[in-house]
Design a protein around this motif. Structure first.
Motif, PDB file in Angstrom:
ATOM      1  N   ALA A   1       4.856  -0.568 -14.468  1.00 23.26           N
ATOM      2  CA  ALA A   1       6.118   0.165 -14.207  1.00 23.26           C
ATOM      3  C   ALA A   1       6.534   0.344 -12.744  1.00 23.26           C
ATOM      4  O   ALA A   1       7.544   0.234 -12.331  1.00 23.26           O
ATOM      5  CB  ALA A   1       6.050   1.596 -14.784  1.00 23.26           C
ATOM      6  N   ALA A   2       5.309   0.521 -12.078  1.00 22.31           N
ATOM      7  CA  ALA A   2       5.539   0.586 -10.377  1.00 22.31           C
ATOM      8  C   ALA A   2       4.768  -0.632  -9.530  1.00 22.31           C
ATOM      9  O   ALA A   2       5.014  -0.563  -8.460  1.00 22.31           O
ATOM     10  CB  ALA A   2       5.091   1.749  -9.969  1.00 22.31           C
ATOM     11  N   GLY A   3       4.446  -1.654 -10.087  1.00 19.87           N
ATOM     12  CA  GLY A   3       3.621  -2.486  -9.444  1.00 19.87           C
ATOM     13  C   GLY A   3       4.451  -3.865  -8.927  1.00 19.87           C
ATOM     14  O   GLY A   3       5.509  -3.946  -9.394  1.00 19.87           O
ATOM     15  N   ARG A   4       3.493  -4.610  -8.385  1.00 19.83           N
ATOM     16  CA  ARG A   4       4.190  -6.093  -7.741  1.00 19.83           C
ATOM     17  C   ARG A   4       3.137  -6.973  -7.895  1.00 19.83           C
ATOM     18  O   ARG A   4       1.781  -6.637  -8.086  1.00 19.83           O
ATOM     19  CB  ARG A   4       4.414  -5.957  -6.404  1.00 19.83           C
ATOM     20  N   PRO A   5       3.315  -8.158  -8.338  1.00 18.91           N
ATOM     21  CA  PRO A   5       2.507  -9.268  -8.489  1.00 18.91           C
ATOM     22  C   PRO A   5       1.543  -9.529  -7.226  1.00 18.91           C
ATOM     23  O   PRO A   5       1.850  -9.539  -6.106  1.00 18.91           O
ATOM     24  CB  PRO A   5       3.416 -10.601  -8.382  1.00 18.91           C
ATOM     25  N   GLY A   6       0.453  -9.917  -7.503  1.00 23.47           N
ATOM     26  CA  GLY A   6      -0.892 -10.152  -6.574  1.00 23.47           C
ATOM     27  C   GLY A   6      -1.941 -10.573  -7.241  1.00 23.47           C
ATOM     28  O   GLY A   6      -2.315 -10.473  -8.521  1.00 23.47           O
ATOM     29  N   VAL A   7      -3.259 -10.619  -6.514  1.00 26.34           N
ATOM     30  CA  VAL A   7      -4.302 -11.217  -6.814  1.00 26.34           C
ATOM     31  C   VAL A   7      -5.162  -9.926  -6.713  1.00 26.34           C
ATOM     32  O   VAL A   7      -5.529  -9.402  -5.707  1.00 26.34           O
ATOM     33  CB  VAL A   7      -4.713 -12.454  -6.375  1.00 26.34           C
ATOM     34  N   LEU A   8      -5.996  -9.797  -7.825  1.00 29.12           N
ATOM     35  CA  LEU A   8      -7.114  -8.744  -7.874  1.00 29.12           C
ATOM     36  C   LEU A   8      -8.190  -9.389  -9.105  1.00 29.12           C
ATOM     37  O   LEU A   8      -7.621  -9.583 -10.134  1.00 29.12           O
ATOM     38  CB  LEU A   8      -6.702  -7.451  -8.245  1.00 29.12           C
ATOM     39  N   HIS A   9      -9.443  -9.253  -8.863  1.00 29.78           N
ATOM     40  CA  HIS A   9     -10.489  -9.475  -9.450  1.00 29.78           C
ATOM     41  C   HIS A   9     -10.323 -10.822 -10.545  1.00 29.78           C
ATOM     42  O   HIS A   9     -10.614 -10.878 -11.686  1.00 29.78           O
ATOM     43  CB  HIS A   9     -10.660  -8.479 -10.683  1.00 29.78           C
TER      44      HIS A   9
ATOM     45  N   MET B   1       0.160  -7.976 -12.081  1.00 28.15           N
ATOM     46  CA  MET B   1       0.812  -7.090 -11.687  1.00 28.15           C
ATOM     47  C   MET B   1      -0.158  -6.037 -10.965  1.00 28.15           C
ATOM     48  O   MET B   1      -1.276  -5.758 -11.696  1.00 28.15           O
ATOM     49  CB  MET B   1       1.860  -6.090 -12.457  1.00 28.15           C
ATOM     50  N   LEU B   2       0.055  -5.326  -9.691  1.00 26.95           N
ATOM     51  CA  LEU B   2      -0.944  -4.558  -9.062  1.00 26.95           C
ATOM     52  C   LEU B   2      -0.306  -3.479  -8.344  1.00 26.95           C
ATOM     53  O   LEU B   2       0.976  -3.493  -8.207  1.00 26.95           O
ATOM     54  CB  LEU B   2      -1.658  -5.353  -8.100  1.00 26.95           C
ATOM     55  N   LEU B   3      -0.971  -2.500  -7.865  1.00 30.37           N
ATOM     56  CA  LEU B   3      -0.233  -1.679  -7.386  1.00 30.37           C
ATOM     57  C   LEU B   3      -1.136  -1.653  -5.694  1.00 30.37           C
ATOM     58  O   LEU B   3      -2.210  -1.424  -5.618  1.00 30.37           O
ATOM     59  CB  LEU B   3      -0.824  -0.091  -7.862  1.00 30.37           C
ATOM     60  N   TYR B   4      -0.137  -2.071  -4.679  1.00 29.89           N
ATOM     61  CA  TYR B   4      -0.547  -2.033  -3.494  1.00 29.89           C
ATOM     62  C   TYR B   4       0.517  -1.614  -2.457  1.00 29.89           C
ATOM     63  O   TYR B   4       1.765  -1.454  -2.987  1.00 29.89           O
ATOM     64  CB  TYR B   4      -1.044  -3.455  -3.176  1.00 29.89           C
ATOM     65  N   ASP B   5       0.366  -1.208  -1.519  1.00 36.47           N
ATOM     66  CA  ASP B   5       1.134  -0.855  -0.449  1.00 36.47           C
ATOM     67  C   ASP B   5       2.049  -2.075   0.508  1.00 36.47           C
ATOM     68  O   ASP B   5       1.757  -3.114   0.124  1.00 36.47           O
ATOM     69  CB  ASP B   5       0.768   0.073   0.425  1.00 36.47           C
ATOM     70  N   ASP B   6       2.624  -1.743   1.377  1.00 36.97           N
ATOM     71  CA  ASP B   6       3.501  -2.685   2.064  1.00 36.97           C
ATOM     72  C   ASP B   6       2.812  -3.708   2.929  1.00 36.97           C
ATOM     73  O   ASP B   6       3.012  -4.417   3.475  1.00 36.97           O
ATOM     74  CB  ASP B   6       4.668  -1.978   2.980  1.00 36.97           C
ATOM     75  N   ASP B   7       1.403  -3.380   3.355  1.00 39.89           N
ATOM     76  CA  ASP B   7       0.583  -4.013   4.025  1.00 39.89           C
ATOM     77  C   ASP B   7      -0.468  -4.768   3.009  1.00 39.89           C
ATOM     78  O   ASP B   7      -1.084  -5.528   3.535  1.00 39.89           O
ATOM     79  CB  ASP B   7      -0.323  -2.975   4.811  1.00 39.89           C
ATOM     80  N   GLY B   8      -0.087  -4.757   1.765  1.00 38.03           N
ATOM     81  CA  GLY B   8      -0.946  -5.535   0.704  1.00 38.03           C
ATOM     82  C   GLY B   8      -2.178  -5.051   0.440  1.00 38.03           C
ATOM     83  O   GLY B   8      -2.850  -5.667  -0.354  1.00 38.03           O
ATOM     84  N   GLN B   9      -2.433  -3.562   0.778  1.00 42.70           N
ATOM     85  CA  GLN B   9      -3.707  -3.138   0.523  1.00 42.70           C
ATOM     86  C   GLN B   9      -3.552  -2.177  -1.024  1.00 42.70           C
ATOM     87  O   GLN B   9      -2.817  -1.614  -1.111  1.00 42.70           O
ATOM     88  CB  GLN B   9      -3.963  -1.938   1.484  1.00 42.70           C
ATOM     89  N   ILE B  10      -4.450  -2.754  -1.841  1.00 45.52           N
ATOM     90  CA  ILE B  10      -4.763  -2.157  -3.081  1.00 45.52           C
ATOM     91  C   ILE B  10      -4.888  -0.673  -3.082  1.00 45.52           C
ATOM     92  O   ILE B  10      -5.709  -0.270  -2.491  1.00 45.52           O
ATOM     93  CB  ILE B  10      -5.985  -2.805  -3.684  1.00 45.52           C
ATOM     94  N   GLN B  11      -4.431   0.255  -3.769  1.00 45.89           N
ATOM     95  CA  GLN B  11      -4.143   1.478  -3.752  1.00 45.89           C
ATOM     96  C   GLN B  11      -5.077   2.234  -4.649  1.00 45.89           C
ATOM     97  O   GLN B  11      -4.981   1.629  -5.877  1.00 45.89           O
ATOM     98  CB  GLN B  11      -2.505   2.065  -3.843  1.00 45.89           C
ATOM     99  N   GLU B  12      -5.491   3.227  -4.452  1.00 45.89           N
ATOM    100  CA  GLU B  12      -6.237   4.029  -5.039  1.00 45.89           C
ATOM    101  C   GLU B  12      -5.392   4.575  -6.210  1.00 45.89           C
ATOM    102  O   GLU B  12      -4.093   4.856  -5.908  1.00 45.89           O
ATOM    103  CB  GLU B  12      -6.825   5.220  -4.470  1.00 45.89           C
ATOM    104  N   THR B  13      -5.806   4.841  -7.146  1.00 50.34           N
ATOM    105  CA  THR B  13      -4.694   5.184  -8.591  1.00 50.34           C
ATOM    106  C   THR B  13      -5.501   6.589  -8.847  1.00 50.34           C
ATOM    107  O   THR B  13      -6.334   6.909  -8.746  1.00 50.34           O
ATOM    108  CB  THR B  13      -4.921   4.323  -9.584  1.00 50.34           C
ATOM    109  N   HIS B  14      -4.553   7.405  -9.983  1.00 54.11           N
ATOM    110  CA  HIS B  14      -4.925   8.603 -10.353  1.00 54.11           C
ATOM    111  C   HIS B  14      -4.815   8.651 -11.845  1.00 54.11           C
ATOM    112  O   HIS B  14      -3.523   8.186 -12.189  1.00 54.11           O
ATOM    113  CB  HIS B  14      -4.159   9.738  -9.787  1.00 54.11           C
TER     114      HIS B  14
END
Length: 416
Positions: free
Chosen positions: A289-297, A302-315
């Motif tokens: 719902a709120a993510g953007r494409p990127g590479v993880l694991h 789709m991932l949750l990261y900030d404008d600097d490309g840093q993966i964000q902590e979630t809740h």
């Protein structure tokens, strides 16, 4: 727009017909293999076994025996008549909470453990968030006589203490991860580091439909037993549902439930993500719902990261949904419009859990409660609809969390 529609239809057909992922491990633009070179031999060996060993008659027969005699399949389809009365709907629950160890995770764990044994693995590493995959991996390894190491974030170790004790009782070594966000993402990071250190002797038993190819494919194939059973059961009982709901973190129970329904175009499929306590980054786990494409694991999704490309902590109030990514096949199903993805907040999930307890005598996992919350909202907008909900697990593991929240009825009484 017309070209996009044609492309999306072709991509969807490739999934329905079993041609996705492609030979590169891609679900359309998503998926792939983003791993260190040191792991490619192990990944390629696993890919070959998924295509050759997994579908073989001998392997499938062994898996079937374990699923029926040990896991307890098929799991029940329960008519939730009292919930239906409240919602003005026809409600059915696919009861993965009744599977051995209490959740859908066991389907995947025993399947991968059998595959690891066939590959000659000497030890198993796994990650866990809510603890259900860790328990399932520990149980499967005990069943097959394989050493098991489970990585679990320090935060999750504290909030899922009963499952930590269960893993240890089953013979697994549980390692609390104190780095990073100390939840599921950090646990996966550490499991991958362990795998990199010994790719030949170690098998990484991943718990969700994430990771590098072939893991999303493998997990989907092992979890699709949920949807195959549920579709046959509900057809026999009453006919196809109007809508199917499942919670989505990494997405293994959802892809397993949805996949056999993809060709039923009149059936609405809806994944419910963790809306947490707010819409800002760090307040939820709503990756699609709120993510953007990127590479993880190991995969592009789709991932949750900030404008600097840093993966964000979630809740999320539910440990199993507290992850900043999602399986690549879910990202594709969102892109082509076959599955709707919505969110349910912590408060909505807690209310739905209490309602299910009171109406049906079933304590669902907090993860499953998100699916219940999404289904209840859909029922209010579609009165009289027939709804199938994936009850991905039971809520015993969540009692330490639930003890901090008064029941819905008690909150209402206190407010009055």
């Amino acid at each position: 727009m017309h070209d996009d529609a044609n492309e999306h239809e072709a991509l969807l057909q490739s999934v329905i017909e079993g041609r996705s992922p492609d030979e590169r491990g891609r679900f359309g633009p998503f998926g792939g293999q983003y791993v260190p070179e040191t792991l490619m031999t192990a990944v390629n060996r696993l890919t070959q076994s998924v295509h050759e060993v997994l579908p073989s008659q001998a392997f499938q027969q062994r898996l079937k025996i374990e699923l029926t005699s040990w896991v307890g399949r098929p799991t029940a389809l329960t008519h939730a008549s009292r919930l239906g009365e409240r919602w003005h709907a026809d409600v059915w629950l696919k009861r993965e909470d009744l599977a051995h160890t209490g959740a859908h995770k066991i389907n995947n764990a025993i399947g991968q453990a059998l595959l690891a044994q066939a590959l000659g693995a000497k030890r198993i590493v796994a990650e866990t968030g809510a603890g259900q995959h860790g328990v399932a991996a520990a149980a499967a390894c005990a069943r097959l006589g394989l050493p098991c190491i489970v990585y679990m974030g320090e935060v999750d170790v504290a909030r899922q203490a009963p499952n930590v004790d269960r893993m240890r009782r089953l013979g697994a070594k549980v390692i609390a991860v104190t780095s990073g966000d100390r939840t599921l993402r950090a646990a996966i990071d550490e499991a991958i580091r362990d795998w990199v250190a010994d790719p030949d002797g170690t098998y990484y038993l991943i718990g969700s439909a994430i990771g590098p190819h072939p893991y999303p494919l493998l997990v989907r194939e092992l979890q699709a037993v949920i949807g195959r059973e549920a579709r046959a059961q509900i057809l026999d009982a009453t006919g196809l549902p109007d809508a199917v709901f499942a919670c989505v973190g990494g997405g293994s129970n959802a892809i397993g439930l949805f996949h056999p329904f993809l060709a039923d175009r009149n059936v609405t499929l809806c994944g419910v993500e963790a809306g947490g306590c707010g819409s800002a980054l760090g307040q939820h786990s709503a990756t699609i719902a709120a993510g953007r494409p990127g590479v993880l694991h190991g995969n592009y999704s789709m991932l949750l990261y900030d404008d600097d490309g840093q993966i964000q902590e979630t809740h999320s109030v539910s440990a199993g949904l507290d992850y900043p990514g999602v399986g690549p096949e879910h990202s594709l199903l969102k892109l082509v419009g076959r599955v709707d993805y919505v969110t349910a907040s912590d408060a909505e999930a807690l209310d739905a859990l209490d309602e299910c307890c009171a109406a049906e005598g079933i304590l669902p996992a907090l993860e499953s409660a998100h699916a219940l919350a999404g289904a209840r909202r859909w029922a209010a907008q579609n009165p009289g609809g027939r709804i199938l909900i994936g009850m991905s697990g039971r809520g015993d593991k969540d009692m330490p969390i639930l003890s901090r929240f008064p029941r819905s009825e008690d909150r209402v009484d206190a407010a009055a």
